[in-house]
Structure formats: structure tokens, C-alpha cells
Design a protein around this motif. Structure first.
Motif, PDB file in Angstrom:
ATOM      1  N   ILE A  33     -16.680  18.199  -5.769  1.00 24.99           N
ATOM      2  CA  ILE A  33     -16.758  17.624  -4.614  1.00 24.99           C
ATOM      3  C   ILE A  33     -17.836  18.326  -3.849  1.00 24.99           C
ATOM      4  O   ILE A  33     -18.026  19.519  -3.828  1.00 24.99           O
ATOM      5  CB  ILE A  33     -15.321  18.327  -3.867  1.00 24.99           C
ATOM      6  N   LEU A  34     -18.440  17.715  -3.026  1.00 22.93           N
ATOM      7  CA  LEU A  34     -19.470  17.951  -2.167  1.00 22.93           C
ATOM      8  C   LEU A  34     -18.935  17.989  -0.669  1.00 22.93           C
ATOM      9  O   LEU A  34     -18.313  16.814  -0.261  1.00 22.93           O
ATOM     10  CB  LEU A  34     -20.826  17.210  -2.155  1.00 22.93           C
ATOM     11  N   SER A  35     -19.230  18.987   0.051  1.00 21.06           N
ATOM     12  CA  SER A  35     -18.722  18.907   1.416  1.00 21.06           C
ATOM     13  C   SER A  35     -20.072  19.811   2.197  1.00 21.06           C
ATOM     14  O   SER A  35     -20.866  20.446   1.773  1.00 21.06           O
ATOM     15  CB  SER A  35     -17.507  19.754   1.788  1.00 21.06           C
ATOM     16  N   ALA A  36     -20.355  19.309   3.350  1.00 26.92           N
ATOM     17  CA  ALA A  36     -21.347  19.751   4.004  1.00 26.92           C
ATOM     18  C   ALA A  36     -20.936  19.762   5.865  1.00 26.92           C
ATOM     19  O   ALA A  36     -20.245  18.802   6.241  1.00 26.92           O
ATOM     20  CB  ALA A  36     -22.644  19.067   4.204  1.00 26.92           C
ATOM     21  N   VAL A  37     -21.038  20.850   6.508  1.00 25.53           N
ATOM     22  CA  VAL A  37     -20.615  21.089   7.734  1.00 25.53           C
ATOM     23  C   VAL A  37     -21.778  21.074   8.702  1.00 25.53           C
ATOM     24  O   VAL A  37     -22.803  22.064   8.389  1.00 25.53           O
ATOM     25  CB  VAL A  37     -19.728  22.141   7.847  1.00 25.53           C
ATOM     26  N   ASP A  38     -21.617  20.720  10.077  1.00 25.60           N
ATOM     27  CA  ASP A  38     -22.729  21.061  10.882  1.00 25.60           C
ATOM     28  C   ASP A  38     -21.763  21.399  12.186  1.00 25.60           C
ATOM     29  O   ASP A  38     -21.128  20.526  12.594  1.00 25.60           O
ATOM     30  CB  ASP A  38     -23.373  19.570  11.371  1.00 25.60           C
ATOM     31  N   ILE A  39     -21.821  22.490  12.798  1.00 22.39           N
ATOM     32  CA  ILE A  39     -21.004  22.848  13.789  1.00 22.39           C
ATOM     33  C   ILE A  39     -22.008  22.286  15.157  1.00 22.39           C
ATOM     34  O   ILE A  39     -22.674  23.191  15.654  1.00 22.39           O
ATOM     35  CB  ILE A  39     -20.753  24.561  13.955  1.00 22.39           C
ATOM     36  N   SER A  40     -21.750  21.145  15.405  1.00 15.78           N
ATOM     37  CA  SER A  40     -22.759  20.396  16.428  1.00 15.78           C
ATOM     38  C   SER A  40     -22.286  20.237  17.787  1.00 15.78           C
ATOM     39  O   SER A  40     -23.056  19.935  18.717  1.00 15.78           O
ATOM     40  CB  SER A  40     -23.015  19.021  15.694  1.00 15.78           C
ATOM     41  N   GLY A  41     -21.017  20.417  17.912  1.00 15.28           N
ATOM     42  CA  GLY A  41     -20.408  20.139  19.260  1.00 15.28           C
ATOM     43  C   GLY A  41     -19.892  18.760  19.250  1.00 15.28           C
ATOM     44  O   GLY A  41     -19.354  18.143  20.266  1.00 15.28           O
ATOM     45  N   ARG A  42     -20.054  17.757  18.135  1.00 13.09           N
ATOM     46  CA  ARG A  42     -19.979  16.396  18.213  1.00 13.09           C
ATOM     47  C   ARG A  42     -18.883  16.001  16.967  1.00 13.09           C
ATOM     48  O   ARG A  42     -19.161  16.755  15.794  1.00 13.09           O
ATOM     49  CB  ARG A  42     -20.998  15.411  18.094  1.00 13.09           C
ATOM     50  N   ILE A  93      -8.713  17.019  -7.029  1.00 13.15           N
ATOM     51  CA  ILE A  93      -9.430  16.342  -5.823  1.00 13.15           C
ATOM     52  C   ILE A  93      -9.273  16.836  -4.487  1.00 13.15           C
ATOM     53  O   ILE A  93     -10.177  17.218  -3.862  1.00 13.15           O
ATOM     54  CB  ILE A  93      -9.480  14.658  -5.795  1.00 13.15           C
ATOM     55  N   ILE A  94      -7.945  16.951  -4.211  1.00 17.41           N
ATOM     56  CA  ILE A  94      -7.568  17.345  -2.844  1.00 17.41           C
ATOM     57  C   ILE A  94      -7.905  18.969  -2.734  1.00 17.41           C
ATOM     58  O   ILE A  94      -8.495  19.302  -1.858  1.00 17.41           O
ATOM     59  CB  ILE A  94      -6.260  17.017  -2.565  1.00 17.41           C
ATOM     60  N   GLU A  95      -7.381  19.584  -3.722  1.00 15.86           N
ATOM     61  CA  GLU A  95      -7.738  21.111  -3.779  1.00 15.86           C
ATOM     62  C   GLU A  95      -9.191  21.285  -3.689  1.00 15.86           C
ATOM     63  O   GLU A  95      -9.582  22.222  -3.161  1.00 15.86           O
ATOM     64  CB  GLU A  95      -7.031  21.817  -5.056  1.00 15.86           C
ATOM     65  N   GLY A  96     -10.014  20.538  -4.578  1.00 15.72           N
ATOM     66  CA  GLY A  96     -11.370  20.981  -4.746  1.00 15.72           C
ATOM     67  C   GLY A  96     -12.059  20.604  -3.227  1.00 15.72           C
ATOM     68  O   GLY A  96     -12.819  21.372  -3.022  1.00 15.72           O
ATOM     69  N   ALA A  97     -11.397  19.701  -2.365  1.00 16.88           N
ATOM     70  CA  ALA A  97     -12.157  19.353  -1.226  1.00 16.88           C
ATOM     71  C   ALA A  97     -11.673  20.161  -0.357  1.00 16.88           C
ATOM     72  O   ALA A  97     -12.424  21.157   0.452  1.00 16.88           O
ATOM     73  CB  ALA A  97     -11.240  18.015  -0.725  1.00 16.88           C
ATOM     74  N   PHE A  98     -10.189  21.067  -0.081  1.00 18.23           N
ATOM     75  CA  PHE A  98     -10.240  22.093   0.667  1.00 18.23           C
ATOM     76  C   PHE A  98     -10.890  23.351   0.292  1.00 18.23           C
ATOM     77  O   PHE A  98     -11.290  24.273   1.220  1.00 18.23           O
ATOM     78  CB  PHE A  98      -8.473  22.375   0.524  1.00 18.23           C
ATOM     79  N   LYS A  99     -10.973  23.667  -0.802  1.00 20.22           N
ATOM     80  CA  LYS A  99     -11.997  24.894  -1.325  1.00 20.22           C
ATOM     81  C   LYS A  99     -13.480  24.747  -0.984  1.00 20.22           C
ATOM     82  O   LYS A  99     -14.134  25.506  -0.368  1.00 20.22           O
ATOM     83  CB  LYS A  99     -11.818  24.957  -3.016  1.00 20.22           C
ATOM     84  N   SER A 100     -13.850  23.213  -1.212  1.00 14.09           N
ATOM     85  CA  SER A 100     -15.149  23.194  -0.827  1.00 14.09           C
ATOM     86  C   SER A 100     -15.611  23.278   0.793  1.00 14.09           C
ATOM     87  O   SER A 100     -16.456  23.953   1.260  1.00 14.09           O
ATOM     88  CB  SER A 100     -15.903  21.782  -1.259  1.00 14.09           C
ATOM     89  N   ILE A 101     -14.722  22.671   1.462  1.00 15.86           N
ATOM     90  CA  ILE A 101     -14.807  22.521   3.017  1.00 15.86           C
ATOM     91  C   ILE A 101     -14.644  23.909   3.402  1.00 15.86           C
ATOM     92  O   ILE A 101     -15.425  24.561   4.527  1.00 15.86           O
ATOM     93  CB  ILE A 101     -14.012  21.810   3.581  1.00 15.86           C
ATOM     94  N   ALA A 102     -13.863  24.949   2.942  1.00 13.92           N
ATOM     95  CA  ALA A 102     -13.801  26.216   3.391  1.00 13.92           C
ATOM     96  C   ALA A 102     -15.069  26.941   2.916  1.00 13.92           C
ATOM     97  O   ALA A 102     -15.329  27.833   4.063  1.00 13.92           O
ATOM     98  CB  ALA A 102     -12.603  26.925   2.621  1.00 13.92           C
TER      99      ALA A 102
END
Length: 195
Positions: free
Chosen positions: A103-112, A162-171
């Protein structure tokens, strides 16, 4: 201290939630949904967030309102705990393997608020949990945290993984994004001067 407490009561759920962004990963989770408890426990641990969640919801109907409203409450807590965004790294990403799943996740604390959701969960349920609720959770979260989230399944066949990987990756992506960057200690990390 980057801490937030959210109390949210509707005709469908009654939620109390406490978040410490600079914690050690401790959690006390009781949502009335065992699978969501498991995911939030992992989320807190991998994000190194201290998280307490208590929810009384209309689970006799299904888990939809509980899952969505906890996503909303967690998003509000993130936005409140981050505060004026001075000094944050702003961006975070993680490619996380879990057995056959990647799982790949990416975050931008952008205000949007923007969610690009690319999970392809093969089963409609994991135990008594409707897997379509994963997207509802993250929609509630990003809309209230006011951040951009991309989550993409690169590989995987097991719905739980898949779900667990997503929660871990996003965290882990969030942990990186909310971390204080000494180079921006007294600055908003944007050329606009505001996020």
C-alpha cells in the motif's frame, strides 16, 4: 502540547475522542465494532499517536454511522491538534508491505480536503464489517482534517491485509507530515504564508 478532545453527539452516535499527536502510540479504543477497534489501535501505534475513542452507535442497524462519524471526529481532532501548522513537515508518504499486500499513501496537510482512493478490496465483508466503509471513514477524516490523502493499493489479495496495510501506511504518512521540521520551526510551510 498538540492535543485535541472531540465530543460529538447525534441521533445516531455519541462519540468522545482524545488525540495526542506527540504520544507514544498508546490507545484505548471501544467503538462497538471489533474490526474498527483493531484498525484504530494499529493506526495509533504506527502513527505514535495517543488515541482514546469511545463510541455508542446504532450498530443494531449496521456500522455505517459509527465508522463515518468516528472518521469525522478523528479528522476534527487532527485539525485542532495541528493548530496553526507552524513548523510542521506538511508532507508525508509511505509504501507499506504487509504479506502479499503493498500500500502506498501520501499526505499533504494543505488546508484542502481531497481523497484519491485506490483500494480494490476483493470481498464485501471482513467478519461483520462492510469493506465499503473504509472509504467512508477516510472521506469523513479528510473532509474534517482538511488535508489531501492519496491511498493506492499496489498489490494485495487478502481483504483484511489490504485494509490493515492502508491504516498502517496512512498512520505513518500522517506521522511524518505532522512532525515538526526544525527548518520551519516558526514558519508556515507554504510560499502563500497560510495553509
Amino acid at each position: 502540547m498538540r492535543i485535541a478532545e472531540i465530543n460529538r453527539k447525534t441521533a445516531e452516535t455519541d462519540i468522545s475522542l482524545k488525540l495526542d499527536l506527540d504520544g507514544s502510540g498508546k490507545s484505548e479504543i471501544n467503538t462497538g465494532c471489533g474490526f474498527l477497534d483493531h484498525m484504530l489501535t494499529l493506526f495509533a501505534s504506527h502513527g505514535r499517536f495517543d488515541l482514546t475513542v469511545k463510541c455508542e452507535g446504532d450498530t443494531h442497524v449496521d456500522y455505517h454511522h459509527t465508522v463515518e462519524d468516528i472518521g469525522i471526529s478523528l479528522g476534527k481532532a487532527f485539525r485542532e491538534a495541528i493548530g496553526d501548522k507552524k513548523g510542521i513537515t506538511r508532507y508525508g508518504f509511505m509504501i507499506l508491505p504487509m504479506d502479499e499486500t503493498l500500500i502506498l499513501s501520501a499526505v499533504d496537510i494543505s488546508g484542502r480536503d481531497s481523497l484519491t482512493y485506490g483500494l480494490h478490496i476483493p470481498t464485501s465483508r471482513v467478519g461483520d464489517f462492510d469493506t465499503e466503509l473504509v472509504e467512508e471513514f477516510w472521506l469523513g477524516f479528510i473532509r474534517n482534517a482538511q488535508l489531501t490523502l492519496h491511498v493506492k493499493q499496489i498489490d494485495g489479495t487478502n481483504s483484511h491485509h489490504i485494509i490493515e496495510g492502508a491504516f498502517k501506511s496512512i498512520a505513518r504518512s500522517l506521522r511524518a507530515a505532522v512532525a515538526i521540521d526544525p527548518l520551519y520551526a516558526n514558519e508556515i510551510p507554504s510560499t502563500k504564508g497560510v495553509l
